[in-house]
Design a protein around this motif. Structure first.
Motif, PDB file in Angstrom:
ATOM      1  N   VAL A 203       0.839  -1.208   0.000  1.00 30.54           N
ATOM      2  CA  VAL A 203       0.000   0.000   0.000  1.00 30.54           C
ATOM      3  C   VAL A 203       0.871   1.254   0.000  1.00 30.54           C
ATOM      4  O   VAL A 203       0.581   2.235  -0.698  1.00 30.54           O
ATOM      5  CB  VAL A 203      -0.950   0.000   1.217  1.00 30.54           C
ATOM      6  N   ALA A 204       1.967   1.212   0.766  1.00 30.94           N
ATOM      7  CA  ALA A 204       2.891   2.350   0.767  1.00 30.94           C
ATOM      8  C   ALA A 204       3.485   2.571  -0.619  1.00 30.94           C
ATOM      9  O   ALA A 204       3.665   3.714  -1.059  1.00 30.94           O
ATOM     10  CB  ALA A 204       3.995   2.119   1.801  1.00 30.94           C
ATOM     11  N   GLU A 214       8.118   8.843  -0.219  1.00 31.73           N
ATOM     12  CA  GLU A 214       8.301   7.572   0.480  1.00 31.73           C
ATOM     13  C   GLU A 214       7.920   7.686   1.954  1.00 31.73           C
ATOM     14  O   GLU A 214       7.208   6.839   2.491  1.00 31.73           O
ATOM     15  CB  GLU A 214       9.751   7.098   0.358  1.00 31.73           C
ATOM     16  N   SER A 215       8.385   8.751   2.614  1.00 29.32           N
ATOM     17  CA  SER A 215       8.103   8.910   4.044  1.00 29.32           C
ATOM     18  C   SER A 215       6.615   9.166   4.289  1.00 29.32           C
ATOM     19  O   SER A 215       6.022   8.629   5.231  1.00 29.32           O
ATOM     20  CB  SER A 215       8.939  10.053   4.627  1.00 29.32           C
ATOM     21  N   ASN A 216       5.986   9.980   3.440  1.00 29.51           N
ATOM     22  CA  ASN A 216       4.559  10.264   3.613  1.00 29.51           C
ATOM     23  C   ASN A 216       3.702   9.043   3.320  1.00 29.51           C
ATOM     24  O   ASN A 216       2.657   8.833   3.940  1.00 29.51           O
ATOM     25  CB  ASN A 216       4.130  11.423   2.710  1.00 29.51           C
ATOM     26  N   VAL A 221      -0.013   4.702   6.153  1.00 31.31           N
ATOM     27  CA  VAL A 221      -0.524   3.384   6.565  1.00 31.31           C
ATOM     28  C   VAL A 221      -0.125   3.047   8.002  1.00 31.31           C
ATOM     29  O   VAL A 221      -0.350   1.925   8.457  1.00 31.31           O
ATOM     30  CB  VAL A 221      -0.036   2.262   5.621  1.00 31.31           C
ATOM     31  N   SER A 222       0.469   4.016   8.695  1.00 35.01           N
ATOM     32  CA  SER A 222       0.894   3.729  10.075  1.00 35.01           C
ATOM     33  C   SER A 222       0.610   4.898  11.005  1.00 35.01           C
ATOM     34  O   SER A 222      -0.467   4.972  11.598  1.00 35.01           O
ATOM     35  CB  SER A 222       2.390   3.357  10.095  1.00 35.01           C
ATOM     36  N   THR A 223       1.541   5.833  11.122  1.00 33.83           N
ATOM     37  CA  THR A 223       1.429   6.898  12.127  1.00 33.83           C
ATOM     38  C   THR A 223       0.232   7.813  11.908  1.00 33.83           C
ATOM     39  O   THR A 223      -0.372   8.286  12.871  1.00 33.83           O
ATOM     40  CB  THR A 223       2.718   7.737  12.166  1.00 33.83           C
ATOM     41  N   ASN A 224      -0.115   8.088  10.655  1.00 36.01           N
ATOM     42  CA  ASN A 224      -1.274   8.951  10.401  1.00 36.01           C
ATOM     43  C   ASN A 224      -2.565   8.288  10.864  1.00 36.01           C
ATOM     44  O   ASN A 224      -3.475   8.945  11.367  1.00 36.01           O
ATOM     45  CB  ASN A 224      -1.368   9.298   8.919  1.00 36.01           C
ATOM     46  N   GLY A 225      -2.659   6.974  10.674  1.00 34.80           N
ATOM     47  CA  GLY A 225      -3.831   6.250  11.156  1.00 34.80           C
ATOM     48  C   GLY A 225      -3.948   6.309  12.663  1.00 34.80           C
ATOM     49  O   GLY A 225      -5.044   6.477  13.209  1.00 34.80           O
ATOM     50  N   ARG A 226      -2.827   6.190  13.343  1.00 34.43           N
ATOM     51  CA  ARG A 226      -2.854   6.286  14.807  1.00 34.43           C
ATOM     52  C   ARG A 226      -3.234   7.693  15.251  1.00 34.43           C
ATOM     53  O   ARG A 226      -3.892   7.870  16.284  1.00 34.43           O
ATOM     54  CB  ARG A 226      -1.495   5.871  15.384  1.00 34.43           C
ATOM     55  N   ALA A 227      -2.810   8.702  14.491  1.00 35.32           N
ATOM     56  CA  ALA A 227      -3.191  10.081  14.815  1.00 35.32           C
ATOM     57  C   ALA A 227      -4.705  10.272  14.692  1.00 35.32           C
ATOM     58  O   ALA A 227      -5.313  10.989  15.493  1.00 35.32           O
ATOM     59  CB  ALA A 227      -2.460  11.061  13.894  1.00 35.32           C
ATOM     60  N   VAL A 228      -5.316   9.626  13.706  1.00 33.81           N
ATOM     61  CA  VAL A 228      -6.774   9.686  13.562  1.00 33.81           C
ATOM     62  C   VAL A 228      -7.448   9.062  14.785  1.00 33.81           C
ATOM     63  O   VAL A 228      -8.439   9.588  15.312  1.00 33.81           O
ATOM     64  CB  VAL A 228      -7.225   8.966  12.273  1.00 33.81           C
TER      65      VAL A 228
END
Length: 267
Positions: A203-204, A214-216, A221-228
């Protein structure tokens, strides 16, 4: 990359099918998934049902591939809105609304996109990927949403199912990337079958096609989801987060300073 998240596992009427989807997500390495319940006023789906609990779905939760812990299952409510009145359900706080961990909105026009970004108490704003956007994404709306801690969701399954929708997905994603520069993006599946799911690293890689660095793409699929998830928790509990900082004490306020020294300092 750790703690992979898929915030869009559609709620399926067949319990067994939903179990297979969640189990497949765990096998692919997702630590957290959100079962998505959609209310679409155009399809006359207006009732907010109580989301299924993990204990109702599984007697024993599937273990996450590569980790010695079970998958975490959350609930998500998505409103497909084409009129401002459709948003009233978020303000109603009905008995079943409180059971949802994540609120998302799918605006069908530019006015509602602006309202979702600037006013609505939601965690996610969904971007249409199956057809050409009927409005232009404007920078002021996106900037306000980002300042409020709101994220934008792009789903990838339409892009792997159909070549026409793939073009729309890439085109609409690039329009968004020009404004937000790859920040506050969440990549989700919206998969209705286990075969449609892709692993987090795949997915990345798809994120590169959508204009993500690459970093975004990794964050999507990881840190942004946890922020939500954290944004949803803050909304449910305290409707915000309070940050406190200890104020330095002056010599007159510091009780640990000897009285004789205080006098000398005052002089």
């Amino acid at each position: 990359m750790a703690g992979f998240v898929d915030l869009n596992i559609p709620h399926l009427p067949e319990k067994e099918s939903l179990q297979k989807l969640v189990a497949s997500a765990a096998h692919l390495g997702y630590s957290t998934v959100a079962i998505n319940y959609v209310i679409d006023y155009e399809e006359k789906k207006k009732e907010v049902v109580k989301p299924i609990s993990p204990s109702e779905l599984f007697t024993s939760l599937p273990m996450v591939q590569g980790k010695s812990k079970p998958i975490k299952i959350l609930s998500r409510l998505t409103l497909v809105v084409s009129d401002p009145s459709h948003c009233n359900i978020l303000r109603a706080r009905s008995t079943n609304i409180k059971f949802y961990d994540i609120f998302a909105v799918f605006p069908k026009n530019g006015k509602l996109f602006h309202v979702a970004c600037t006013t609505l108490d939601v965690d996610l704003v969904c971007i249409n990927v199956t057809e050409k956007l009927p409005f232009y994404i404007k920078r002021p709306s996106v900037n306000v949403a980002m300042d409020r801690g709101i994220y934008f969701e792009l789903v990838y399954v339409p892009a792997i199912k159909d070549s026409t929708m793939r073009r729309y997905t890439i085109s609409n994603a690039l329009s968004l990337m020009q404004i937000c520069r790859g920040k506050n993006i969440v990549l989700s599946s919206a998969a209705e079958k286990p075969l449609q799911l892709r692993g987090p690293y795949d997915v990345a890689n798809l994120g590169w096609l959508f204009g993500l660095s690459e970093s975004n793409a990794k964050a999507a699929v990881s840190t942004n989801g946890r922020a939500v998830l954290l944004h949803g928790e803050a909304r449910k509990t305290a409707f915000g987060v309070v940050y406190t900082m200890k104020k330095p004490r002056t010599p007159d306020e510091d009780d640990s300073t000897p009285a004789t020294k205080k006098v000398k300092m005052a002089l």
